[in-house]
Design a protein around this motif. Structure first.
Motif, PDB file in Angstrom:
ATOM      1  N   ALA A 208     -55.487  -2.009 -21.768  1.00 15.71           N
ATOM      2  CA  ALA A 208     -54.926  -3.291 -22.194  1.00 15.71           C
ATOM      3  C   ALA A 208     -55.869  -4.012 -23.143  1.00 15.71           C
ATOM      4  O   ALA A 208     -55.441  -4.617 -24.133  1.00 15.71           O
ATOM      5  N   ASP A 209     -57.169  -3.967 -22.869  1.00 14.19           N
ATOM      6  CA  ASP A 209     -58.136  -4.633 -23.737  1.00 14.19           C
ATOM      7  C   ASP A 209     -58.086  -4.071 -25.151  1.00 14.19           C
ATOM      8  O   ASP A 209     -58.152  -4.824 -26.133  1.00 14.19           O
ATOM      9  N   GLU A 210     -57.968  -2.748 -25.263  1.00 13.70           N
ATOM     10  CA  GLU A 210     -57.962  -2.129 -26.587  1.00 13.70           C
ATOM     11  C   GLU A 210     -56.705  -2.478 -27.373  1.00 13.70           C
ATOM     12  O   GLU A 210     -56.755  -2.691 -28.579  1.00 13.70           O
ATOM     13  N   LEU A 211     -55.572  -2.578 -26.698  1.00 10.69           N
ATOM     14  CA  LEU A 211     -54.307  -2.797 -27.392  1.00 10.69           C
ATOM     15  C   LEU A 211     -53.974  -4.275 -27.595  1.00 10.69           C
ATOM     16  O   LEU A 211     -53.010  -4.595 -28.296  1.00 10.69           O
ATOM     17  N   ARG A 212     -54.754  -5.159 -26.978  1.00 12.48           N
ATOM     18  CA  ARG A 212     -54.496  -6.589 -27.121  1.00 12.48           C
ATOM     19  C   ARG A 212     -55.484  -7.270 -28.061  1.00 12.48           C
ATOM     20  O   ARG A 212     -55.581  -8.500 -28.081  1.00 12.48           O
ATOM     21  N   ALA A 213     -56.231  -6.514 -28.838  1.00 13.85           N
ATOM     22  CA  ALA A 213     -57.207  -7.102 -29.744  1.00 13.85           C
ATOM     23  C   ALA A 213     -56.511  -8.077 -30.700  1.00 13.85           C
ATOM     24  O   ALA A 213     -55.401  -7.807 -31.186  1.00 13.85           O
ATOM     25  N   HIS A 215     -56.781  -8.860 -33.812  1.00 16.19           N
ATOM     26  CA  HIS A 215     -56.406  -8.418 -35.156  1.00 16.19           C
ATOM     27  C   HIS A 215     -55.158  -7.530 -35.164  1.00 16.19           C
ATOM     28  O   HIS A 215     -54.677  -7.147 -36.224  1.00 16.19           O
ATOM     29  N   LEU A 216     -54.614  -7.213 -33.980  1.00 16.59           N
ATOM     30  CA  LEU A 216     -53.402  -6.389 -33.902  1.00 16.59           C
ATOM     31  C   LEU A 216     -52.144  -7.225 -33.717  1.00 16.59           C
ATOM     32  O   LEU A 216     -51.042  -6.678 -33.687  1.00 16.59           O
ATOM     33  N   HIS A 217     -52.274  -8.539 -33.637  1.00 16.53           N
ATOM     34  CA  HIS A 217     -51.135  -9.381 -33.267  1.00 16.53           C
ATOM     35  C   HIS A 217     -49.958  -9.258 -34.214  1.00 16.53           C
ATOM     36  O   HIS A 217     -48.805  -9.407 -33.802  1.00 16.53           O
ATOM     37  N   ASP A 218     -50.214  -9.040 -35.494  1.00 16.88           N
ATOM     38  CA  ASP A 218     -49.101  -8.933 -36.437  1.00 16.88           C
ATOM     39  C   ASP A 218     -48.781  -7.493 -36.792  1.00 16.88           C
ATOM     40  O   ASP A 218     -48.041  -7.219 -37.731  1.00 16.88           O
ATOM     41  N   LYS A 219     -49.328  -6.550 -36.005  1.00 17.39           N
ATOM     42  CA  LYS A 219     -49.126  -5.138 -36.304  1.00 17.39           C
ATOM     43  C   LYS A 219     -48.566  -4.330 -35.129  1.00 17.39           C
ATOM     44  O   LYS A 219     -48.036  -3.236 -35.330  1.00 17.39           O
ATOM     45  N   LEU A 220     -48.712  -4.877 -33.936  1.00 12.11           N
ATOM     46  CA  LEU A 220     -48.363  -4.098 -32.744  1.00 12.11           C
ATOM     47  C   LEU A 220     -47.692  -4.986 -31.709  1.00 12.11           C
ATOM     48  O   LEU A 220     -48.257  -5.981 -31.265  1.00 12.11           O
ATOM     49  N   PHE A 221     -46.439  -4.636 -31.339  1.00 15.14           N
ATOM     50  CA  PHE A 221     -45.741  -5.295 -30.245  1.00 15.14           C
ATOM     51  C   PHE A 221     -45.988  -4.501 -28.988  1.00 15.14           C
ATOM     52  O   PHE A 221     -45.736  -3.298 -28.914  1.00 15.14           O
ATOM     53  N   LEU A 222     -46.461  -5.161 -27.925  1.00 14.21           N
ATOM     54  CA  LEU A 222     -46.662  -4.509 -26.631  1.00 14.21           C
ATOM     55  C   LEU A 222     -45.558  -4.934 -25.686  1.00 14.21           C
ATOM     56  O   LEU A 222     -45.463  -6.104 -25.324  1.00 14.21           O
ATOM     57  N   GLY A 223     -44.719  -3.990 -25.311  1.00 15.09           N
ATOM     58  CA  GLY A 223     -43.650  -4.302 -24.381  1.00 15.09           C
ATOM     59  C   GLY A 223     -42.677  -5.300 -24.977  1.00 15.09           C
ATOM     60  O   GLY A 223     -42.500  -5.394 -26.177  1.00 15.09           O
ATOM     61  N   ALA A 224     -42.081  -6.115 -24.121  1.00 14.64           N
ATOM     62  CA  ALA A 224     -41.034  -7.018 -24.579  1.00 14.64           C
ATOM     63  C   ALA A 224     -41.578  -8.350 -25.079  1.00 14.64           C
ATOM     64  O   ALA A 224     -41.032  -8.960 -25.976  1.00 14.64           O
ATOM     65  N   VAL A 225     -42.682  -8.853 -24.468  1.00 13.67           N
ATOM     66  CA  VAL A 225     -43.092 -10.231 -24.777  1.00 13.67           C
ATOM     67  C   VAL A 225     -44.585 -10.391 -25.033  1.00 13.67           C
ATOM     68  O   VAL A 225     -45.016 -11.494 -25.350  1.00 13.67           O
ATOM     69  N   ALA A 226     -45.364  -9.334 -24.885  1.00 11.70           N
ATOM     70  CA  ALA A 226     -46.813  -9.517 -24.868  1.00 11.70           C
ATOM     71  C   ALA A 226     -47.389  -9.985 -26.190  1.00 11.70           C
ATOM     72  O   ALA A 226     -48.242 -10.844 -26.238  1.00 11.70           O
ATOM     73  N   VAL A 227     -46.950  -9.406 -27.309  1.00 14.34           N
ATOM     74  CA  VAL A 227     -47.550  -9.731 -28.585  1.00 14.34           C
ATOM     75  C   VAL A 227     -46.478 -10.151 -29.584  1.00 14.34           C
ATOM     76  O   VAL A 227     -45.595  -9.367 -29.902  1.00 14.34           O
ATOM     77  N   PRO A 228     -46.499 -11.397 -30.084  1.00 21.47           N
ATOM     78  CA  PRO A 228     -45.495 -11.799 -31.073  1.00 21.47           C
ATOM     79  C   PRO A 228     -45.815 -11.244 -32.440  1.00 21.47           C
ATOM     80  O   PRO A 228     -46.934 -10.859 -32.717  1.00 21.47           O
ATOM     81  N   TRP A 229     -44.836 -11.248 -33.337  1.00 19.13           N
ATOM     82  CA  TRP A 229     -45.063 -10.821 -34.719  1.00 19.13           C
ATOM     83  C   TRP A 229     -45.924 -11.867 -35.406  1.00 19.13           C
ATOM     84  O   TRP A 229     -45.819 -13.048 -35.169  1.00 19.13           O
TER      85      TRP A 229
END
Length: 229
Positions: A208-213, A215-229
């Motif tokens: 989770a730490d690696e995928l929630r960095a 700088h990834l917020h506008d590049k990677l959506f995690l699941g349904a709600v974790a990371v917005p565009w």
């Protein structure tokens, strides 16, 4: 353990022996194919050898038959491993190399590092990445370098986790703490467990730490709600 493609010399030492001693070898491959390599001796019948090429992965049976002085029948089973295929998992994508793993660990990776990376990549594919959105190449690999690096590090984190708990298959059946990645939520086991409930079959907390960095917020959506565009 030999690998497919290895050229070896099968050997049998006979005792007692004399000029009447003779030895033959019958080799049965994992697919049932039988061959009889040419045997020879250079020390009067004590040591017999035969050239052999392992062409298939699996268990090979070597059957020696000795006649004359020292007459006997000897059998040996040899387990042959598949040819290692760096960077190519069994039927799926592999997101990290053994070099990536060594750099992540800050130490030499284990000898079975490629198999562990293959397994970790498959695990993340089915349990995390299938619920994520990110740009990919024609081969299904992440096209953005930052996303590719993050996913690769997540795979390495999973392998490192298996190293910490001493289990990569779930056989040890140990418990673990709660982990949540996007819409994937994993609870804590309070007793010894087995199968999919064991720590080895769950996601490492560091994934989770690696995928929630940030700088990834506008590049990677995690699941349904974790990371917005």
């Amino acid at each position: 353990m030999p690998d497919v493609g290895d050229v070896v010399t099968a050997q049998l030492v006979v005792a007692p022996h004399d000029s009447s001693t003779s030895a033959t070898l019958v080799v049965t491959a994992p697919d049932g194919t039988v061959s009889t390599p040419v045997t020879s001796t250079a020390d009067g019948g004590q040591t017999w050898t035969a050239p052999l090429v392992y062409t298939l992965a699996g268990v090979w049976r070597l059957s020696w038959t000795v006649s004359g002085t020292g007459a006997s029948v000897e059998h040996e089973l040899v387990s042959v491993a598949p040819t290692p295929q760096a960077g190519a998992g069994a039927g799926g994508r592999v997101y990290a190399t053994t070099t990536d793993l060594a750099n992540y660990l800050g130490a030499a990776p284990p000898l079975d590092a490629q198999q562990l990376l293959d397994a970790a990549s498959r695990m993340l594919d089915t349990r995390v990445l299938a619920y994520c959105r990110y740009d990919v190449t024609d081969l299904g690999m992440p096209s953005d370098p930052d996303v590719a690096t993050a996913i690769g590090r997540a795979v390495c984190a999973q392998v490192a986790w298996w190293g910490e708990i001493g289990d990569s298959t779930g056989a040890a059946g140990v418990g673990y703490g709660s982990v949540s990645i996007g819409s994937v939520n994993l609870g804590r086991s309070v007793t010894s467990v087995s199968g999919d409930d064991s720590a080895a079959r769950q996601l490492a907390p560091q994934v989770a730490d690696e995928l929630r960095a940030p700088h990834l917020h506008d590049k990677l959506f995690l699941g349904a709600v974790a990371v917005p565009w």
